[in-house]
Design an enzyme around this catalytic site. Structure first.
Site, PDB file in Angstrom:
ATOM      1  N   GLY A 217     -11.845 -63.519 -34.334  1.00  0.00           N
ATOM      2  CA  GLY A 217     -11.180 -62.893 -35.478  1.00  0.00           C
ATOM      3  C   GLY A 217     -11.245 -63.730 -36.739  1.00  0.00           C
ATOM      4  O   GLY A 217     -12.180 -64.503 -36.942  1.00  0.00           O
ATOM      5  N   LEU A 243     -14.245 -56.602 -31.110  1.00  0.00           N
ATOM      6  CA  LEU A 243     -14.471 -57.621 -32.134  1.00  0.00           C
ATOM      7  C   LEU A 243     -14.811 -58.974 -31.524  1.00  0.00           C
ATOM      8  O   LEU A 243     -14.025 -59.530 -30.757  1.00  0.00           O
ATOM      9  CB  LEU A 243     -13.212 -57.753 -33.009  1.00  0.00           C
ATOM     10  CG  LEU A 243     -13.339 -58.740 -34.180  1.00  0.00           C
ATOM     11  CD1 LEU A 243     -14.338 -58.248 -35.193  1.00  0.00           C
ATOM     12  CD2 LEU A 243     -11.983 -58.978 -34.814  1.00  0.00           C
ATOM     13  N   ASP A 244     -15.978 -59.493 -31.878  1.00  0.00           N
ATOM     14  CA  ASP A 244     -16.400 -60.829 -31.437  1.00  0.00           C
ATOM     15  C   ASP A 244     -16.515 -60.945 -29.917  1.00  0.00           C
ATOM     16  O   ASP A 244     -16.462 -62.051 -29.370  1.00  0.00           O
ATOM     17  CB  ASP A 244     -15.455 -61.907 -31.973  1.00  0.00           C
ATOM     18  CG  ASP A 244     -15.410 -61.935 -33.495  1.00  0.00           C
ATOM     19  OD1 ASP A 244     -16.404 -61.543 -34.120  1.00  0.00           O
ATOM     20  OD2 ASP A 244     -14.384 -62.336 -34.045  1.00  0.00           O
ATOM     21  N   GLU A 245     -16.651 -59.807 -29.244  1.00  0.00           N
ATOM     22  CA  GLU A 245     -16.724 -59.831 -27.781  1.00  0.00           C
ATOM     23  C   GLU A 245     -18.095 -59.416 -27.259  1.00  0.00           C
ATOM     24  O   GLU A 245     -18.292 -59.299 -26.047  1.00  0.00           O
ATOM     25  CB  GLU A 245     -15.650 -58.882 -27.193  1.00  0.00           C
ATOM     26  CG  GLU A 245     -14.219 -59.284 -27.447  1.00  0.00           C
ATOM     27  CD  GLU A 245     -13.723 -60.384 -26.531  1.00  0.00           C
ATOM     28  OE1 GLU A 245     -14.545 -60.997 -25.819  1.00  0.00           O
ATOM     29  OE2 GLU A 245     -12.501 -60.634 -26.540  1.00  0.00           O
TER      30      GLU A 245
END
EC number: 3.5.1.10
Lengths: 300, 300, 300, 300
Positions: A217, A243-245
């Site tokens: 994040g 998100l960001d995964e």
């Protein structure tokens, strides 16, 4: 000094008309490599590089990347693809032929920080990133001059949370017009909607400014500073709806110490970000990255 | 806690009776991989890992390492080897079958500094270095206790320049009695004669305490200190008749700074030495290292 | 986006009018730090960062770098320097006051390869290298466009072994006109004569494309490839009359493997070169590097 | 070979009777360094190493570590400490004198995995970790043999969640009997209660097998594998009541790739863990680590 980069790309294309990569994913079983390599040999191809990986020799998924040269490939490729279908179906393969001379049409998204964009353009001018940069899209005007100095179309599309859907509509239209096959988020600081992402599955590469899964994040350097870590990093990954995964392609880190304030972390971090992103993009362009589940196999 | 390491080795041997590695070196030409993999498939083998490298696709040397599992290998291996001869000769191959259950009989040479010996024994006890340690030979008595506590025969053979030939005669006799296939020089500080080396070509692994080719020869840390380098390193290589000039298997470095005196360089260096040597030995034991000219291919 | 870099430099200068660094080298003895810090306190200075290093507490050389802020420094500095003379003489010091707002007048030399020059200019534009780039000198025309686009005077001086003296005469004239205090050899591929070097002792920073002392001299990547090293590196050092033998400021390495041909080594190497050189230059500009004998102390 | 390590420790103690470290934390203001160094000089001390750090020169906290040699320290120390009180109070300091010859009494806690314990013992035997190992406490019997072979008292205290309080009571009793000043959790896999931790604030060093804050808590290697990270790491930190959230002392990472299964991650990880923990402990023993808030300053 770098004026001839388009000539370099064109020469590369011409020099690689005979070259292709075959990517395969299938259940592991005996005989796969024998079948594929016999097939290629019978079509006059010479295997230049071959990588294989078996998740689990006792019945997991098997992955192959073979790069080969085949004289007269342009004429032969339709027939090769047609005839390979039998092997593909026999071994229950998902597979794809990628032609080295077909440079991927790429769009680069950038916000205010230019370091990742600059690194990509530099490596591209040097002939180290073989792609066609079709356009640069930004929510700031700052990179226009750089883009246009290289003859790359630049689109300024102001963006914020409130107008996300309209913004993405405009972006998708541009991407479609250019026939984009790869999107690089070179520090583009807007979140993409699931709708946008669904148009480009496994085709959007992001650079996140932390060693994921730490500091997912916003404001990762500030949080790294607050946590007092002794290493900071960056992660390049495919974008998914989490998100960001998404699947991680590459990561890098550097040591920091107590004297490094947030500003120093950002400076050190920028150097990590640009080199990590450039490596990830290079591997993607060379078809070295295969996504499996939420992970990547990188045949580097 | 580590009492069961011999049991671990024996279990490993039993669990790998069906497992082998085929190493190949031959002139590059189309069809090699197809022929080899078809052959293995026809003998019921499943390829678990395959690595290939072509020095030059336009006619250089081609290298293959294939690790495979073949049920009933113990009974079938004579026939497999016999039948492979045709392929070997058709493609002008140098090749070798290595059986995973045949642990390499290894001798470790050490002088006064015990850190590399200790690291090797530790990794061996942990089941990370699959070899049979047949004996430890030293020109000091210091390591006897450690060797004997693990039930490893220890030979004390005092050595110096003047008596080099007699010393090596004794050593060669011991090595022969034990049927040694690999010699590890774990900071053994005596130079070996060409005669000695000629008995074990590409079978002697040394650790040199510098990032070669910097600081060839004696007292590398002292010289690194004098030169004011900002990195120190270690190099593991096969021993040839040219001092510190043999094929490099692995190297490592660490940062140092102006505050590090020679003594600190040595401490930092010891940690590099032991990890670099352990990695090189592990790759050798897994038949991942192929020597070509004065260089190595490491299929890691 | 980077248009304002000159403004950035000017702001930096204005913001640092009160800031200075005191560099000291003297025989170690008790009382030095007490004397210096009491002196600075008495002149109203606040020490912001202090680094000390003693070669040998029992009578070696002692090194200090103190960065301090002193309100009204511009007016006070003549008096501070005059009054410090007593301490300097009492402790037999070599010392120097450096004023942060006096940006070092710098000349960058470059030949054909632009990557180091580009990196330096980039970091400079970002406000990460606080220097005045007075001119760029090259034996090729290639970098003219880049230099002039940033408003930096560019001098094209063709060079080769035969005309070395005339070339250096021209260069020295230009350097003198610009009042140059630092020369950066950003992959300048001509050897400098002792006469040239003698004009700028400890003021010429070079980047050599190997981890020195390995591969001194020409064609280090080719020689690294031939030797089969598993690490390649770069070294930034001050230039002396012994080729590649000057005091090392910084070094870096990256792993390579058997698949990397000379061309790949060069690509990987370029990234090491540019980051190593940029770090060395940054430390020099911040007066963090002290040369002692043929070594450096880097107070980073 | 390592029999003389107790003699080494004793010699070290004797050789350092004159040596101490002064650690200071206070509000930043002009004159601190001058006052402290003048004080030490007036007491005949020679400063051997001095490190300072200002969180914020405009009024943050200022940190000092000074290592000094003072002939006759044993006799003089009471008076030095008494007289320093005035400076301490003038500058509102928290400070402490640490005497190099007072080796910290240390307890090592370990569960089943012995690699961190072994590394610590090894470095201790080599004279690289200057501490008194007063006892080893474990919830398994496995390390008894190793401990007792070195003459270190070994306490077997079975442990699990249900009997945590009784277990800790026994442990605290032992720790108190030995006058323990430092506890090292060398892969001790039980969670400590706030009550236990409160007895040893900033005196318990743990090694966590991930690069924190990624993978806090249990089974980090399994989770790293599932996430598909390209780097794994380890973190050494002081234990607080928040699990894996204490001040970080040191971190390390290594590259991994898609071929590395959980078992390989654990093997690679063990090497990171043992070296990271050993470095953290060494710095702690040398009084180089100062905790501030939830972060550390490491004067290495």
């Amino acid at each position: 000094m770098l004026k001839d980069y388009r000539k370099t790309l064109e020469e590369y294309r011409q020099n690689n008309l005979d070259r292709a990569r075959l990517l395969i994913k299938c259940p592991d079983q005996p005989g796969i490599v024998a079948a594929v390599s016999t097939f290629l040999q019978n079509h006059g191809a010479n295997i230049l590089e071959s990588n294989q990986y078996s998740e689990d020799p006792l019945g997991g998924t098997f992955f192959i990347r073979m790069e080969f040269a085949c004289p007269g490939l342009t004429e032969k490729k339709a027939r090769i693809e047609a005839e390979f279908a039998e092997i593909g179906s026999r071994f229950n393969m998902k597979y794809e032929f990628r032609y080295v001379s077909s440079l991927k049409k790429t769009a680069i998204f950038v916000s205010k920080e230019p370091h990742c964009l600059r690194e990509l353009l530099w490596e591209w001018q040097n002939g180290d990133l073989m792609m066609e940069i079709s356009c640069i899209i930004s929510n700031y005007e700052d990179s226009r001059e750089l883009a246009e100095s290289l003859g790359i179309p630049f689109y300024y599309i102001p963006a914020n949370k409130e107008i996300r859907n309209e913004v993405e509509e405009k972006q998708l239209k541009i991407l479609e017009e250019h026939g984009i096959e790869l999107i690089i988020l070179a520090r583009y600081m807007q979140i993409l909607t699931p709708n946008f992402v669904s148009h480009y599955p496994k085709q959007i590469i992001n650079i996140h400014h932390s060693f994921l899964p730490a500091f997912i994040g916003a404001r990762p350097y500030e949080r790294a500073f607050a946590r007092g870590v002794k290493l900071i990093g960056a992660t390049s990954h495919y974008v998914t709806n989490d998100l960001d995964e998404g699947p991680i392609i590459e990561q890098g880190v550097e040591r920091v110490n107590h004297r490094d304030q947030v500003q120093e972390l950002k400076k050190i971090g920028k150097n990590i970000e640009r080199s990590v992103l450039a490596r990830a993009v290079k591997w993607h362009l060379q078809d070295r990255v295969i996504v499996t589940g939420n992970k990547t196999i990188v045949f580097d």
